[in-house]
Design a protein around this motif. Structure first.
Motif, PDB file in Angstrom:
ATOM      1  N   ASP A 119       0.834  -1.210   0.000  1.00  0.00           N
ATOM      2  CA  ASP A 119       0.000   0.000   0.000  1.00  0.00           C
ATOM      3  C   ASP A 119       0.865   1.255   0.000  1.00  0.00           C
ATOM      4  O   ASP A 119       0.578   2.222  -0.726  1.00  0.00           O
ATOM      5  CB  ASP A 119      -0.924  -0.015   1.215  1.00  0.00           C
ATOM      6  CG  ASP A 119      -1.848   1.189   1.256  1.00  0.00           C
ATOM      7  OD1 ASP A 119      -2.624   1.379   0.297  1.00  0.00           O
ATOM      8  OD2 ASP A 119      -1.791   1.953   2.239  1.00  0.00           O
ATOM      9  N   LEU A 120       1.944   1.260   0.801  1.00  0.00           N
ATOM     10  CA  LEU A 120       2.852   2.413   0.817  1.00  0.00           C
ATOM     11  C   LEU A 120       3.497   2.616  -0.550  1.00  0.00           C
ATOM     12  O   LEU A 120       3.603   3.748  -1.040  1.00  0.00           O
ATOM     13  CB  LEU A 120       3.930   2.220   1.880  1.00  0.00           C
ATOM     14  CG  LEU A 120       3.500   2.254   3.348  1.00  0.00           C
ATOM     15  CD1 LEU A 120       4.707   2.053   4.253  1.00  0.00           C
ATOM     16  CD2 LEU A 120       2.806   3.574   3.682  1.00  0.00           C
ATOM     17  N   VAL A 121       3.954   1.533  -1.156  1.00  0.00           N
ATOM     18  CA  VAL A 121       4.595   1.619  -2.466  1.00  0.00           C
ATOM     19  C   VAL A 121       3.631   2.209  -3.494  1.00  0.00           C
ATOM     20  O   VAL A 121       4.020   3.063  -4.316  1.00  0.00           O
ATOM     21  CB  VAL A 121       5.080   0.225  -2.921  1.00  0.00           C
ATOM     22  CG1 VAL A 121       5.461   0.234  -4.391  1.00  0.00           C
ATOM     23  CG2 VAL A 121       6.261  -0.220  -2.058  1.00  0.00           C
ATOM     24  N   LEU A 143      12.065   5.094  -0.271  1.00  0.00           N
ATOM     25  CA  LEU A 143      12.340   3.669  -0.138  1.00  0.00           C
ATOM     26  C   LEU A 143      12.867   3.356   1.262  1.00  0.00           C
ATOM     27  O   LEU A 143      12.459   2.370   1.887  1.00  0.00           O
ATOM     28  CB  LEU A 143      13.351   3.224  -1.196  1.00  0.00           C
ATOM     29  CG  LEU A 143      13.825   1.767  -1.110  1.00  0.00           C
ATOM     30  CD1 LEU A 143      12.648   0.799  -1.204  1.00  0.00           C
ATOM     31  CD2 LEU A 143      14.864   1.485  -2.207  1.00  0.00           C
ATOM     32  N   GLY A 144      13.760   4.193   1.765  1.00  0.00           N
ATOM     33  CA  GLY A 144      14.286   3.985   3.116  1.00  0.00           C
ATOM     34  C   GLY A 144      13.198   4.021   4.167  1.00  0.00           C
ATOM     35  O   GLY A 144      13.218   3.243   5.141  1.00  0.00           O
ATOM     36  N   ILE A 145      12.227   4.895   3.990  1.00  0.00           N
ATOM     37  CA  ILE A 145      11.105   4.978   4.934  1.00  0.00           C
ATOM     38  C   ILE A 145      10.273   3.699   4.877  1.00  0.00           C
ATOM     39  O   ILE A 145       9.884   3.139   5.910  1.00  0.00           O
ATOM     40  CB  ILE A 145      10.247   6.216   4.633  1.00  0.00           C
ATOM     41  CG1 ILE A 145      11.043   7.502   4.943  1.00  0.00           C
ATOM     42  CG2 ILE A 145       8.959   6.194   5.438  1.00  0.00           C
ATOM     43  CD1 ILE A 145      10.382   8.771   4.459  1.00  0.00           C
ATOM     44  N   VAL A 146      10.007   3.216   3.661  1.00  0.00           N
ATOM     45  CA  VAL A 146       9.239   1.970   3.507  1.00  0.00           C
ATOM     46  C   VAL A 146       9.954   0.810   4.191  1.00  0.00           C
ATOM     47  O   VAL A 146       9.343   0.013   4.907  1.00  0.00           O
ATOM     48  CB  VAL A 146       9.006   1.666   2.013  1.00  0.00           C
ATOM     49  CG1 VAL A 146       8.433   0.265   1.829  1.00  0.00           C
ATOM     50  CG2 VAL A 146       8.071   2.692   1.398  1.00  0.00           C
ATOM     51  N   LEU A 147      11.262   0.716   3.994  1.00  0.00           N
ATOM     52  CA  LEU A 147      12.035  -0.375   4.589  1.00  0.00           C
ATOM     53  C   LEU A 147      12.022  -0.302   6.118  1.00  0.00           C
ATOM     54  O   LEU A 147      12.071  -1.329   6.802  1.00  0.00           O
ATOM     55  CB  LEU A 147      13.475  -0.345   4.074  1.00  0.00           C
ATOM     56  CG  LEU A 147      13.668  -0.526   2.563  1.00  0.00           C
ATOM     57  CD1 LEU A 147      15.144  -0.435   2.202  1.00  0.00           C
ATOM     58  CD2 LEU A 147      13.072  -1.849   2.085  1.00  0.00           C
ATOM     59  N   ARG A 175       1.097  11.835   7.189  1.00  0.00           N
ATOM     60  CA  ARG A 175      -0.189  11.184   7.416  1.00  0.00           C
ATOM     61  C   ARG A 175       0.012   9.749   7.898  1.00  0.00           C
ATOM     62  O   ARG A 175      -0.662   9.283   8.825  1.00  0.00           O
ATOM     63  CB  ARG A 175      -1.012  11.198   6.134  1.00  0.00           C
ATOM     64  CG  ARG A 175      -1.583  12.569   5.766  1.00  0.00           C
ATOM     65  CD  ARG A 175      -2.222  12.510   4.398  1.00  0.00           C
ATOM     66  NE  ARG A 175      -2.722  13.816   3.976  1.00  0.00           N
ATOM     67  CZ  ARG A 175      -3.001  14.139   2.712  1.00  0.00           C
ATOM     68  NH1 ARG A 175      -2.826  13.231   1.758  1.00  0.00           N
ATOM     69  NH2 ARG A 175      -3.447  15.342   2.414  1.00  0.00           N
ATOM     70  N   THR A 176       0.940   9.056   7.254  1.00  0.00           N
ATOM     71  CA  THR A 176       1.234   7.683   7.662  1.00  0.00           C
ATOM     72  C   THR A 176       1.804   7.641   9.066  1.00  0.00           C
ATOM     73  O   THR A 176       1.432   6.791   9.888  1.00  0.00           O
ATOM     74  CB  THR A 176       2.225   7.042   6.676  1.00  0.00           C
ATOM     75  OG1 THR A 176       1.665   7.059   5.363  1.00  0.00           O
ATOM     76  CG2 THR A 176       2.551   5.609   7.067  1.00  0.00           C
ATOM     77  N   LEU A 177       2.700   8.580   9.369  1.00  0.00           N
ATOM     78  CA  LEU A 177       3.318   8.617  10.691  1.00  0.00           C
ATOM     79  C   LEU A 177       2.279   8.896  11.766  1.00  0.00           C
ATOM     80  O   LEU A 177       2.316   8.299  12.858  1.00  0.00           O
ATOM     81  CB  LEU A 177       4.421   9.680  10.724  1.00  0.00           C
ATOM     82  CG  LEU A 177       5.262   9.759  11.998  1.00  0.00           C
ATOM     83  CD1 LEU A 177       5.936   8.430  12.282  1.00  0.00           C
ATOM     84  CD2 LEU A 177       6.295  10.875  11.884  1.00  0.00           C
ATOM     85  N   ILE A 178       1.342   9.782  11.491  1.00  0.00           N
ATOM     86  CA  ILE A 178       0.279  10.077  12.457  1.00  0.00           C
ATOM     87  C   ILE A 178      -0.527   8.818  12.748  1.00  0.00           C
ATOM     88  O   ILE A 178      -0.891   8.537  13.901  1.00  0.00           O
ATOM     89  CB  ILE A 178      -0.617  11.214  11.932  1.00  0.00           C
ATOM     90  CG1 ILE A 178       0.156  12.546  11.971  1.00  0.00           C
ATOM     91  CG2 ILE A 178      -1.898  11.328  12.760  1.00  0.00           C
ATOM     92  CD1 ILE A 178      -0.547  13.678  11.255  1.00  0.00           C
TER      93      ILE A 178
END
Length: 311
Positions: A119-121, A143-147, A175-178
């Motif tokens: 979903d993130l990708v 990419l680093g955040i996804v990993l 938004r994802t971090l929240i």
């Protein structure tokens, strides 16, 4: 996920020297589970060095550092699997396609959330078939955040994670971090110069200066204690005009403006009576507070700011 009752991060008397240069100077820090800590400091204040000592990437000169109950320099494989880290500069395997980098990383984590990562990708438009060596700086950061997020870590450490992201990607990441920090057992240490981002996600703020944590406490408490006061007196104010504990003060004729660090309503009443003046107080945003505290040379000011809501 098995939650532990001890502090997620415990640092006591941490020093780190590079030759004769002392970068961290007897630093203390403690983060309880569920804390979202925004780490602020000027360039060269020691933020990245602190983060690397926390993650066992750099050995302290002295002091103790414990992360999730383990000594940071000797983190077990089990503890490492509970940590996610996004460095300032993401390094990966340039010959591998993005899809393969993700699959390779996922193989190290039995609890990898494939659906979440997919979903993130998709949302962040990562080109799965491109080689990672051909990615832009912003794409590589994404990419680093996804990993770092794929295994849903208990402790998430972010060192300037959005510095290379465009405004749209940065907004999506926040938004994802929240959503992530809604988990009361997840701890986040977020180092960034973008104070508006910290105001959106952090519940605690730590100010690092000259190798020490000079303020650490709740963001709301900090905003309540640091205010800008405007004074309009009936007569010209004297050249000796001053407000005790003020971080800064400017004066011209009957008007004075001061930033105070130990604000209380009683202070306004006292100033109003003493100077026969109209007094008003206004809020500061985190960036303004950071600049005022950082530029202040007064240890008393820092102590006053830290006197409530600190660790």
């Amino acid at each position: 996920m098995n939650r532990h009752t001890h502090a997620t991060i415990e640092v006591e008397g941490l020093t780190k020297n590079f030759g004769p240069k002392e970068v961290l100077a007897g630093l203390d820090l403690e983060l309880a589970p569920g804390t979202v800590l925004g780490l602020l400091g000027a360039n060269g204040s020691g933020k990245t060095t602190l983060i690397k000592c926390l993650l066992g990437l750099m050995k302290p000169t002295s002091g103790s550092v414990a992360v999730l109950g383990d000594d940071a320099w000797n983190l077990s494989a089990a503890t490492k699997s509970r940590i996610g880290y996004v460095p300032q500069e993401v390094a990966t395997y340039p010959w591998m396609r993005v899809r393969h980098v993700i699959d390779y990383t996922a193989a190290f984590y039995p609890n990898w959330n494939h659906e979440f990562v997919a979903d993130l990708v998709r949302r962040w438009h990562l080109p799965l078939e491109d080689r990672s060596g051909t990615l832009s700086v912003g794409q590589l950061q994404t990419l680093g955040i996804v990993l770092a997020l794929g295994h849903e870590p208990e402790l998430l450490v972010l060192d300037e994670p959005v510095a290379s992201l465009d405004p749209s990607a940065r907004r999506q990441f926040l938004r994802t971090l929240i959503d992530i920090v809604e988990d009361p057992g997840r701890t986040v240490l977020f180092s960034t110069h973008i104070t508006s981002d910290l105001e959106r996600v952090a519940n605690q703020i730590a100010l690092l200066r000259t190798g020490r944590i000079e303020f650490c406490g709740e963001l709301d408490t900090l905003k309540e204690r640091v205010k800008r006061i405007r004074i309009l007196a009936r007569h010209d104010l004297p050249n000796t005009f001053a407000i005790g504990g003020a971080l800064s003060c400017t004066m011209e004729g009957r008007v004075a403006t001061a930033t105070v660090v130990d604000y209380s309503p009683d202070m306004l009443d006292e100033l109003r009576e003493r100077w026969e003046a109209d007094i008003s107080a206004s809020d500061l945003n985190l960036e303004e507070i950071f600049v005022e505290l950082h530029e202040s040379r007064s240890p008393r000011a820092m102590a006053a700011a830290s006197s409530e809501g600190s660790y």
